[in-house]
Design a protein around this motif. Structure first.
Motif, short mmCIF file in Angstrom:
data_model
loop_
_atom_site.label_atom_id
_atom_site.label_comp_id
_atom_site.label_asym_id
_atom_site.label_seq_id
_atom_site.Cartn_x
_atom_site.Cartn_y
_atom_site.Cartn_z
N VAL A 339 0.85 -1.20 0.00
CA VAL A 339 0.00 0.00 0.00
C VAL A 339 0.88 1.25 0.00
CG1 VAL A 339 -1.64 1.32 1.36
CG2 VAL A 339 -1.96 -1.14 1.05
N ALA A 340 1.90 1.23 0.90
CA ALA A 340 2.78 2.39 1.01
C ALA A 340 3.47 2.66 -0.32
CB ALA A 340 3.82 2.15 2.10
N ASN A 341 4.02 1.58 -0.93
CA ASN A 341 4.76 1.74 -2.18
C ASN A 341 3.85 2.16 -3.31
OD1 ASN A 341 7.68 1.03 -1.97
ND2 ASN A 341 6.76 -0.67 -0.86
N VAL A 342 2.71 1.46 -3.42
CA VAL A 342 1.82 1.72 -4.55
C VAL A 342 1.38 3.18 -4.54
CG1 VAL A 342 -0.48 1.25 -5.46
CG2 VAL A 342 1.02 -0.63 -4.83
N THR A 343 0.90 3.62 -3.35
CA THR A 343 0.40 4.99 -3.32
C THR A 343 1.50 5.96 -3.69
OG1 THR A 343 0.71 4.76 -0.96
CG2 THR A 343 -1.55 4.80 -1.74
N HIS A 344 2.68 5.74 -3.11
CA HIS A 344 3.77 6.66 -3.38
C HIS A 344 4.17 6.64 -4.84
CE1 HIS A 344 7.83 8.32 -3.35
NE2 HIS A 344 7.35 9.08 -2.35
N GLU A 345 4.34 5.42 -5.38
CA GLU A 345 4.82 5.29 -6.75
C GLU A 345 3.80 5.83 -7.76
OE1 GLU A 345 7.74 4.83 -6.97
OE2 GLU A 345 7.97 4.00 -4.97
N ASN A 382 3.28 8.67 -18.48
CA ASN A 382 2.23 7.67 -18.69
C ASN A 382 2.82 6.28 -18.85
OD1 ASN A 382 -0.24 6.61 -19.29
ND2 ASN A 382 -0.88 8.52 -20.28
N VAL A 383 3.89 6.21 -19.68
CA VAL A 383 4.55 4.90 -19.90
C VAL A 383 5.09 4.36 -18.57
CG1 VAL A 383 6.55 3.82 -20.98
CG2 VAL A 383 5.12 5.38 -22.30
N ARG A 384 5.68 5.30 -17.82
CA ARG A 384 6.26 4.89 -16.54
C ARG A 384 5.18 4.35 -15.60
NH1 ARG A 384 9.45 9.29 -12.95
NH2 ARG A 384 8.76 8.45 -10.98
N LEU A 385 4.05 5.08 -15.62
CA LEU A 385 2.92 4.67 -14.79
C LEU A 385 2.42 3.29 -15.22
CD1 LEU A 385 1.30 5.93 -12.51
CD2 LEU A 385 -0.31 6.79 -14.20
N SER A 386 2.30 3.07 -16.51
CA SER A 386 1.81 1.77 -17.00
C SER A 386 2.76 0.66 -16.57
CB SER A 386 1.72 1.77 -18.53
OG SER A 386 1.10 2.92 -18.96
N ARG A 387 4.08 0.95 -16.71
CA ARG A 387 5.04 -0.10 -16.32
C ARG A 387 4.92 -0.45 -14.84
NH1 ARG A 387 9.13 2.33 -19.07
NH2 ARG A 387 10.04 3.03 -17.13
N LEU A 388 4.75 0.62 -14.05
CA LEU A 388 4.60 0.38 -12.61
C LEU A 388 3.37 -0.49 -12.33
CD1 LEU A 388 5.28 3.69 -10.66
CD2 LEU A 388 6.12 1.40 -10.11
N GLY A 516 13.31 8.15 -7.24
CA GLY A 516 13.48 9.20 -8.23
C GLY A 516 13.46 8.61 -9.64
N ALA A 517 14.00 7.38 -9.73
CA ALA A 517 14.06 6.73 -11.04
C ALA A 517 12.78 5.97 -11.33
CB ALA A 517 15.25 5.79 -11.08
N GLY A 518 11.85 5.98 -10.36
CA GLY A 518 10.56 5.34 -10.60
C GLY A 518 10.59 3.85 -10.40
N GLY A 519 11.02 3.42 -9.23
CA GLY A 519 11.01 1.97 -8.93
C GLY A 519 10.37 1.73 -7.59
N CYS A 520 9.99 0.51 -7.39
CA CYS A 520 9.40 0.20 -6.08
C CYS A 520 9.99 -1.06 -5.47
CB CYS A 520 7.89 0.07 -6.20
SG CYS A 520 7.42 -1.26 -7.28
N GLY A 521 11.10 -1.55 -6.02
CA GLY A 521 11.78 -2.71 -5.41
C GLY A 521 11.15 -4.04 -5.74
N LEU A 522 10.25 -4.09 -6.76
CA LEU A 522 9.61 -5.36 -7.09
C LEU A 522 10.19 -5.98 -8.35
CD1 LEU A 522 5.82 -4.65 -6.43
CD2 LEU A 522 7.36 -6.15 -5.16
N GLY A 523 10.84 -5.16 -9.17
CA GLY A 523 11.27 -5.61 -10.50
C GLY A 523 12.08 -6.89 -10.46
#
Ligand code: ADP
Length: 564
Positions: A339-345, A382-388, A516-523
């Motif tokens: 939840v914390a990551n998703v909302t933030h990302e 938008n692309v970044r958001l979709s990837r996330l 900053g680079a748009g990651g959430c540690g799941l990749g």
């Protein structure tokens, strides 16, 4: 007769018999000498003593004197004593034949059968012993005849009047002279009775088992006190044991009798043996005690095993509960992290898009160049958001075990091309060199979308974690039945410790940099999941400050038919 009967039937070790007045009648006491009562006999008795005195220095004269007394005496005792003396004198003067004739022939007459000497001993058996000593030959028929007769008298308890002391002496002498030809089973009983009489002055007692005045000996008197039986302790225990009928007891039980002072060491039950055996105890025990003990041991073993089983069950249950709780905790933690990551990302790209849109809307006149620039930025966000969101969805499916792969035979070059195409736009920006080697033609069995997603994730990371001058390569090689996809960059690199951790969910080396680079540690955790599902393997080679190389190795199609 009673003595011999009880002793030979092993009912007693010795017997003392009394008359009505309480005097001992057996073992037969030695009776006082009878010297005759007539005047003539008394004179002859005096002559007999003279002859006895003369024996040693003048045996011939003494012999004649003895013959004279024997001929004249009316008293058979006196006559027999004279004959005995005469035989002694014959022997002393070497007249063996005459001595034997007197001892066996003359004294053998019926009338002398009960004659006794001055000490009360019966003369004939003593004469016979003397004859046997003179004969000195154990095999000749005369010896045998005399021996048989003497033996018969010694074992005859019914009519013989030999005193017990004499009987014991003669038995012992015969045992000495003819050790292999005679045996007297009653001798030990005679000896015991004699020893008892020496030690005790028996009087009539009540019929109760008592300790005798000799060690290890018990006495029991008959109801009227006329018979006293003696028992050694061991023999008594045997006799008492054999007198209890075994049918009286259950087969597994053993009854034993314990003398006073002896404590039963193992008995199940013990009690006083009653008024006739004062101080004695009856003890009841199991014949095979180990049966009892084995049963007890089995029961103990049963308890121990049951206890162990219960304990194990409790432990297993505790473990299960513990695991369940741990899993619940992990899930809760995961949800919170997510939840914390998703909302933030999600917030970051959305707010930057809103800012761009607001700026565009607020400008009174749209400058086309600026508008295009802004729209370009919005498209990137938008692309970044979709990837996330793609990553979140993939992760969510993985966690719910809902991720399904559609395997097919694919050429590695196609996978490389598709991944490169997905990032090419961004990777062609200034300051970024992107090299692609499209790789071998031998196919792999794979879910193309999943592998492309994994490769794009790695390419994204390579892009994100590199400085201004980016050099990124994507290659594929066939090696040892595997196809190895390698993504190399010249970025910030990883320490060995970080390298071991980066595949964990939500792990980020530097959160600010990653966000900053748009990651959430799941990749990387998603990449690892996909690679494992393909029976493949992922490796990292990295050095801080120099760059990293991630290598995905998938089995070639011919070596991996199971995924078809
Ligand atoms: P994120 O979304 O943060 O990139 P990943 O799971 O993809 O999450 O990566 C986990 C962490 O591993 C990253 O936060 C980053 O610190 C590190 N990392 C991944 N790829 C590289 C790389 N090519 N070079 C340096 N660090 C990397």
């Amino acid at each position: 007769a009673l003595f011999v009967a009880l002793v030979t039937n092993n009912q007693a070790d010795a017997v003392i018999c009394f008359d009505q007045t309480g005097a001992v009648v057996y073992p037969r006491p030695t009776t006082a000498a009878n010297t005759g009562s007539t005047w003539n006999d008394r004179a002859l008795a005096a002559q007999l003593r003279d002859a006895q005195n003369a024996e040693s220095f003048s045996p011939e004269t003494a012999a004649a004197s003895y013959a004279n007394i024997a001929a004249q005496a009316t008293n058979t005792d006196l006559a027999a004593r004279a004959l005995q003396g005469q035989a002694r004198c014959f022997a002393l003067s070497g007249k063996k034949e005459q001595a034997l004739e007197t001892l066996i022939g003359v004294l053998g007459q019926e009338r002398f059968a009960r004659a006794t000497d001055e000490q009360g001993r019966v003369i004939v058996p003593n004469a016979e012993l003397r004859a046997l000593e003179l004969l000195n030959n154990s095999t000749n028929s005369q010896t045998q005849a005399v021996l048989r007769k003497l033996k018969e008298q010694l074992t005859n308890y019914h009519t013989s009047s030999i005193p017990s002391a004499q009987r014991r002496f003669l038995m012992r002498e015969l045992l000495r002279l003819f050790p292999n030809q005679v045996e007297f089973p009653t001798l030990p009983a005679e000896d015991l009775a004699a020893r008892y009489l020496d030690a005790a002055s028996p009087s009539q007692t009540e019929p109760v088992l008592k300790q005798a005045p000799l060690p290890d000996l018990w006495q029991f008197s008959s109801a009227h006190g006329r018979v006293l039986v003696l028992h050694h302790t061991d023999a008594l225990l045997q006799r008492l044991a054999s007198s209890v009928s075994p049918q009286l007891l259950p087969a597994d039980l053993k009854l034993s009798l314990l003398p006073p002072g002896k404590v039963p060491d193992q008995a199940l039950l013990s009690m006083l043996a009653g008024p006739l055996l004062p101080g004695w105890r009856l003890a009841l025990d199991l014949k095979e005690r180990h049966l009892f003990e084995t049963a007890a041991e089995q029961r103990i073993a049963l308890y121990v095993w049951s206890g162990t089983l219960v304990l194990l069950t409790v432990l297993v249950l505790a473990l299960l509960v513990f695991r369940l709780i741990a899993k619940q905790l992990a899930l809760t933690q995961l949800r919170n992290d997510l939840v914390a990551n998703v909302t933030h990302e999600l917030k970051t790209p959305l707010s930057s898009m809103r800012l761009l849109v607001d700026t565009l809307l607020a400008s009174p006149q749209l400058n086309e160049k600026t508008a295009r620039e802004y729209l370009d930025l919005i498209a990137k966000e938008n692309v970044r958001l979709s990837r996330l969101i793609d990553n979140f969805l993939t992760f969510s499916r993985i966690e719910r075990n809902k991720y399904t792969f559609r395997f097919a035979s694919v050429k590695p070059s196609a996978l490389v091309e598709a991944s490169a195409a997905a990032v090419r736009d961004r990777f062609t920006s200034p300051g970024c060199s992107f090299k692609v080697e499209s790789g071998p033609e031998s196919p792999v069995v794979a879910d193309s979308d999943a592998i492309v997603a994994a490769l794009v994730n790695l390419l994204d990371n390579a892009y994100k974690y590199t400085g201004e001058e980016k050099r990124i390569t994507l290659t594929a090689h066939a090696q040892n039945g595997h196809v190895r996809f390698a993504i190399a960059d010249n970025g910030i690199g990883l320490s060995p410790r970080e390298t071991r951790r980066i595949f964990k969910r939500f792990y980020q080396v530097d959160q600010r940099l990653s966000r900053g680079a748009g990651g959430c540690g799941l990749g990387l955790s998603i990449v690892q999941f996909i690679v494992k599902a393909h029976h493949g393997d992922i490796q990292v080679q990295s050095e801080p400050g120099k760059g990293s190389t991630f290598v995905i190795s998938l089995p070639a199609a011919e070596t991996n038919p199971s995924l078809n």
